[in-house]
Scaffold this active site. Sequence first.
Site, PDB file in Angstrom:
ATOM      1  N   ARG A  48       4.081   5.820   1.950  1.00 48.14           N
ATOM      2  CA  ARG A  48       4.637   7.171   2.094  1.00 48.14           C
ATOM      3  C   ARG A  48       4.190   8.099   0.970  1.00 48.14           C
ATOM      4  O   ARG A  48       4.808   9.117   0.724  1.00 48.14           O
ATOM      5  CB  ARG A  48       6.153   7.103   2.099  1.00 48.14           C
ATOM      6  CG  ARG A  48       6.685   6.360   0.889  1.00 48.14           C
ATOM      7  CD  ARG A  48       8.110   6.649   0.712  1.00 48.14           C
ATOM      8  NE  ARG A  48       8.716   5.699  -0.202  1.00 48.14           N
ATOM      9  CZ  ARG A  48       9.962   5.766  -0.560  1.00 48.14           C
ATOM     10  NH1 ARG A  48      10.718   6.715  -0.088  1.00 48.14           N
ATOM     11  NH2 ARG A  48      10.459   4.886  -1.383  1.00 48.14           N
TER      12      ARG A  48
ATOM     13  N   ASP B  52       9.265   5.258   7.646  1.00 49.22           N
ATOM     14  CA  ASP B  52       8.994   6.555   8.265  1.00 49.22           C
ATOM     15  C   ASP B  52       8.067   7.433   7.433  1.00 49.22           C
ATOM     16  O   ASP B  52       7.795   8.578   7.784  1.00 49.22           O
ATOM     17  CB  ASP B  52      10.309   7.297   8.536  1.00 49.22           C
ATOM     18  CG  ASP B  52      11.118   7.513   7.263  1.00 49.22           C
ATOM     19  OD1 ASP B  52      10.622   7.177   6.169  1.00 49.22           O
ATOM     20  OD2 ASP B  52      12.256   8.012   7.364  1.00 49.22           O
ATOM     21  N   GLY B  53       7.636   6.911   6.290  1.00 50.71           N
ATOM     22  CA  GLY B  53       6.715   7.686   5.457  1.00 50.71           C
ATOM     23  C   GLY B  53       7.383   8.786   4.639  1.00 50.71           C
ATOM     24  O   GLY B  53       6.714   9.543   3.955  1.00 50.71           O
TER      25      GLY B  53
ATOM     26  N   GLY C  29       0.843  -1.205   0.000  1.00 49.66           N
ATOM     27  CA  GLY C  29       0.000   0.000   0.000  1.00 49.66           C
ATOM     28  C   GLY C  29       0.865   1.236   0.000  1.00 49.66           C
ATOM     29  O   GLY C  29       2.089   1.149   0.057  1.00 49.66           O
TER      30      GLY C  29
ATOM     31  N   ARG D 208       3.842  13.264  -8.305  1.00 48.98           N
ATOM     32  CA  ARG D 208       3.766  12.378  -9.472  1.00 48.98           C
ATOM     33  C   ARG D 208       2.405  12.512 -10.140  1.00 48.98           C
ATOM     34  O   ARG D 208       1.384  12.624  -9.460  1.00 48.98           O
ATOM     35  CB  ARG D 208       3.996  10.943  -9.000  1.00 48.98           C
ATOM     36  CG  ARG D 208       3.873   9.912 -10.096  1.00 48.98           C
ATOM     37  CD  ARG D 208       4.493   8.607  -9.680  1.00 48.98           C
ATOM     38  NE  ARG D 208       3.756   7.970  -8.586  1.00 48.98           N
ATOM     39  CZ  ARG D 208       4.238   6.953  -7.873  1.00 48.98           C
ATOM     40  NH1 ARG D 208       5.433   6.474  -8.097  1.00 48.98           N
ATOM     41  NH2 ARG D 208       3.512   6.414  -6.915  1.00 48.98           N
TER      42      ARG D 208
ATOM     43  N   ARG E 274      -2.182  -0.536  -9.676  1.00 49.73           N
ATOM     44  CA  ARG E 274      -1.064  -1.432  -9.982  1.00 49.73           C
ATOM     45  C   ARG E 274      -1.579  -2.853 -10.141  1.00 49.73           C
ATOM     46  O   ARG E 274      -2.699  -3.155  -9.703  1.00 49.73           O
ATOM     47  CB  ARG E 274      -0.056  -1.405  -8.814  1.00 49.73           C
ATOM     48  CG  ARG E 274       0.386  -0.003  -8.443  1.00 49.73           C
ATOM     49  CD  ARG E 274       0.683   0.095  -6.932  1.00 49.73           C
ATOM     50  NE  ARG E 274       0.932   1.483  -6.541  1.00 49.73           N
ATOM     51  CZ  ARG E 274       2.135   2.022  -6.380  1.00 49.73           C
ATOM     52  NH1 ARG E 274       3.205   1.267  -6.515  1.00 49.73           N
ATOM     53  NH2 ARG E 274       2.265   3.288  -6.058  1.00 49.73           N
TER      54      ARG E 274
ATOM     55  N   ASP F  34       3.838  -4.898  -7.446  1.00 48.31           N
ATOM     56  CA  ASP F  34       3.274  -3.664  -6.885  1.00 48.31           C
ATOM     57  C   ASP F  34       3.851  -2.425  -7.563  1.00 48.31           C
ATOM     58  O   ASP F  34       3.356  -1.320  -7.338  1.00 48.31           O
ATOM     59  CB  ASP F  34       3.513  -3.593  -5.365  1.00 48.31           C
ATOM     60  CG  ASP F  34       4.970  -3.783  -5.006  1.00 48.31           C
ATOM     61  OD1 ASP F  34       5.533  -4.835  -5.347  1.00 48.31           O
ATOM     62  OD2 ASP F  34       5.560  -2.876  -4.398  1.00 48.31           O
ATOM     63  N   ASN F  35       4.878  -2.608  -8.368  1.00 46.23           N
ATOM     64  CA  ASN F  35       5.462  -1.472  -9.099  1.00 46.23           C
ATOM     65  C   ASN F  35       5.088  -1.497 -10.578  1.00 46.23           C
ATOM     66  O   ASN F  35       5.673  -0.768 -11.377  1.00 46.23           O
ATOM     67  CB  ASN F  35       6.986  -1.468  -8.947  1.00 46.23           C
ATOM     68  CG  ASN F  35       7.417  -1.180  -7.518  1.00 46.23           C
ATOM     69  OD1 ASN F  35       6.661  -0.590  -6.747  1.00 46.23           O
ATOM     70  ND2 ASN F  35       8.602  -1.615  -7.162  1.00 46.23           N
TER      71      ASN F  35
HETATM   72  P1  AMP Z   1       9.073   0.424  -3.061  1.00 45.00           P
HETATM   73  O1  AMP Z   1      10.204  -0.519  -2.932  1.00 45.00           O
HETATM   74  O2  AMP Z   1       9.485   1.886  -2.994  1.00 45.00           O
HETATM   75  O3  AMP Z   1       8.207   0.146  -4.247  1.00 45.00           O
HETATM   76  O4  AMP Z   1       8.162   0.245  -1.761  1.00 45.00           O
HETATM   77  C1  AMP Z   1       7.589  -0.978  -1.359  1.00 45.00           C
HETATM   78  C2  AMP Z   1       6.604  -0.716  -0.259  1.00 45.00           C
HETATM   79  O5  AMP Z   1       7.246  -0.130   0.878  1.00 45.00           O
HETATM   80  C3  AMP Z   1       5.474   0.234  -0.618  1.00 45.00           C
HETATM   81  O6  AMP Z   1       4.319  -0.202   0.029  1.00 45.00           O
HETATM   82  C4  AMP Z   1       5.961   1.555  -0.086  1.00 45.00           C
HETATM   83  O7  AMP Z   1       4.910   2.456   0.191  1.00 45.00           O
HETATM   84  C5  AMP Z   1       6.660   1.128   1.190  1.00 45.00           C
HETATM   85  N1  AMP Z   1       7.729   2.067   1.586  1.00 45.00           N
HETATM   86  C6  AMP Z   1       8.908   2.269   0.967  1.00 45.00           C
HETATM   87  N2  AMP Z   1       9.638   3.200   1.634  1.00 45.00           N
HETATM   88  C7  AMP Z   1       8.899   3.601   2.688  1.00 45.00           C
HETATM   89  C8  AMP Z   1       9.079   4.539   3.751  1.00 45.00           C
HETATM   90  N3  AMP Z   1      10.199   5.261   3.881  1.00 45.00           N
HETATM   91  N4  AMP Z   1       8.094   4.668   4.657  1.00 45.00           N
HETATM   92  C9  AMP Z   1       6.964   3.950   4.572  1.00 45.00           C
HETATM   93  N5  AMP Z   1       6.722   3.042   3.597  1.00 45.00           N
HETATM   94  C10 AMP Z   1       7.668   2.865   2.670  1.00 45.00           C
HETATM   95 MG    MG Z   2       6.568   0.659  -5.010  1.00 45.60          MG
END
Ligand code: AMP
Ligand code: MG
Length: 487
Positions: A93, A125-126, A90, A176, A183, A252-253
């Site tokens: 952040r 940390d969002g 989900g 964005r 997705r 998810d990407n």
């Molecule tokens: P990503 O690898 O960036 O596609 O992220 C995979 C998942 O981790 C997604 O659900 C993102 O929203 C979550 N995520 C990545 N970085 C953070 C962060 N710094 N804080 C909270 N959620 C994160």
């Molecule tokens: Mg992602």
Amino acid sequence: MKALDELTFDNRFARLGDAFSTHVLPEPLDEPRLVVASNAAMALLDLDPAVAETPVFAELFGGHKLWAEAEPRAMVYSGHQFGGYTPQLGDGRGLLLGEVYNQAGEHWDLHLKGAGMTPYSRMGDGRAVLRSSIREFLASEALHALGIPSSRALCVIGSSTPVWREKQERGAMVLRLAPSHVRFGHFEYFYYTKKPEQQAELAEHVLNLHYPECREQPEPYLAMFREIVERNAEMIAKWQAYGFCHGVMNTDNMSILGITFDFGPFAFLDDFDAHFICNHSDHEGRYSFSNQVPIGQWNLSALAQALTPFISVDALKEALGLYLPFYQAHYLDLMRRRLGLTTAEDDDQKLVEGLLKLMQNSGVDYTLFFRRLGDESAELAVTRLRDDFVDLAGFDAWAQLYKDRVARDGDYSEEQRRERMHAANPLYILRNYLAQNAIAAAEAGDYSEVRRLHEVLSKPFEEQAGMEQYAQRPPDWGKHLEISCSS
Ligand code: AMP
Ligand code: MG
């Protein structure tokens, strides 16, 4: 041209309700400031580019202010990460602020990445740091300029908010834009949590808003899946033809629209290397450059599994079978153009493969080779490029095949050849070291280099006066940069 308070919202995804997303307000950044904005992306919202320089712009996209009509929501989804299923992901952040209509009747999701914690933040940390926000901004706009379907980026807002990664960095947000943020993982989430009603609602939503022409088909969902297969095949063909390595092709990407989405440790190839792995956490090379092609199909199979409540397994299999032929047709078409060919011959695939093998063995720069090949006649160009190859006999044999092929292709002037080839072969690509230089300056408070690089990359096929330094192979320090996966 519109002012910032004149945007028209229609928040269709938010209206799907709480099973699909959760209302969350952005957490503001301290001392928000504009790092860079894209005029081309501003135009998508009919915004006057001058508004980017106003303080309210940084306040809006730095999480301080919100339009009354915006409805910020964190979306829920899941996905296959490195081949294994993660039941809940989900927007951890990022927030979907709302959907805006432009004068042309197109709608654009406004998604603010780095906007703070949400119910899906897990251990995170969002936040997003300046470095990764700049990379996402530059990559989305550069891919678009190359003709590669991608989400877009309106701006990066920097701040003084401390964010801890391997070291202390500064928080930033990137705004964005995409016609949809749905997705593959959205469909997987409702399938694996066994929520057929919501899954059907999601499928209707995507069909009605993004694939309305499929409604007319005897089996609308199947027609939509076929279209998703084709769009993904085309997108990946473009990645391969231009040397883009995504790095984290988890489901998810992957966008339901077949656009490049969620930028992490991505890279453009400098030297051609089919085995290149841009993600240092990808120890097995699952997402290596050449593996992007079969992984595209693997991801579509994961989506197909989630669509089994709507489409028969046989029909899904048949649609998946279209992926490789679509991919190959698009890829070969692009590579022919890169070689300056206007006709098709059966052996063209072999001609391309032969060249790539030679480039691989000699570490030839993937972008500059094609650009230089178009600078002059085939005869003169191969003579000049010969020096870049170690296997001279191998290159001479290939060059002969190429010259013969060009001669059979048609009779055109050197000028016509140059014009056509330069329109297919960029001079400027987002090399990691160029991004790195711009990031280092931005981290020290100087945003001019990010802005200049963005400007150069917005016209990648046009030679720009005084910008020679952006069309060079990387210096030694910039050849094998380890891009941090934490972002
Ligand atoms: P990503 O690898 O960036 O596609 O992220 C995979 C998942 O981790 C997604 O659900 C993102 O929203 C979550 N995520 C990545 N970085 C953070 C962060 N710094 N804080 C909270 N959620 C994160
Ligand atoms: Mg992602």
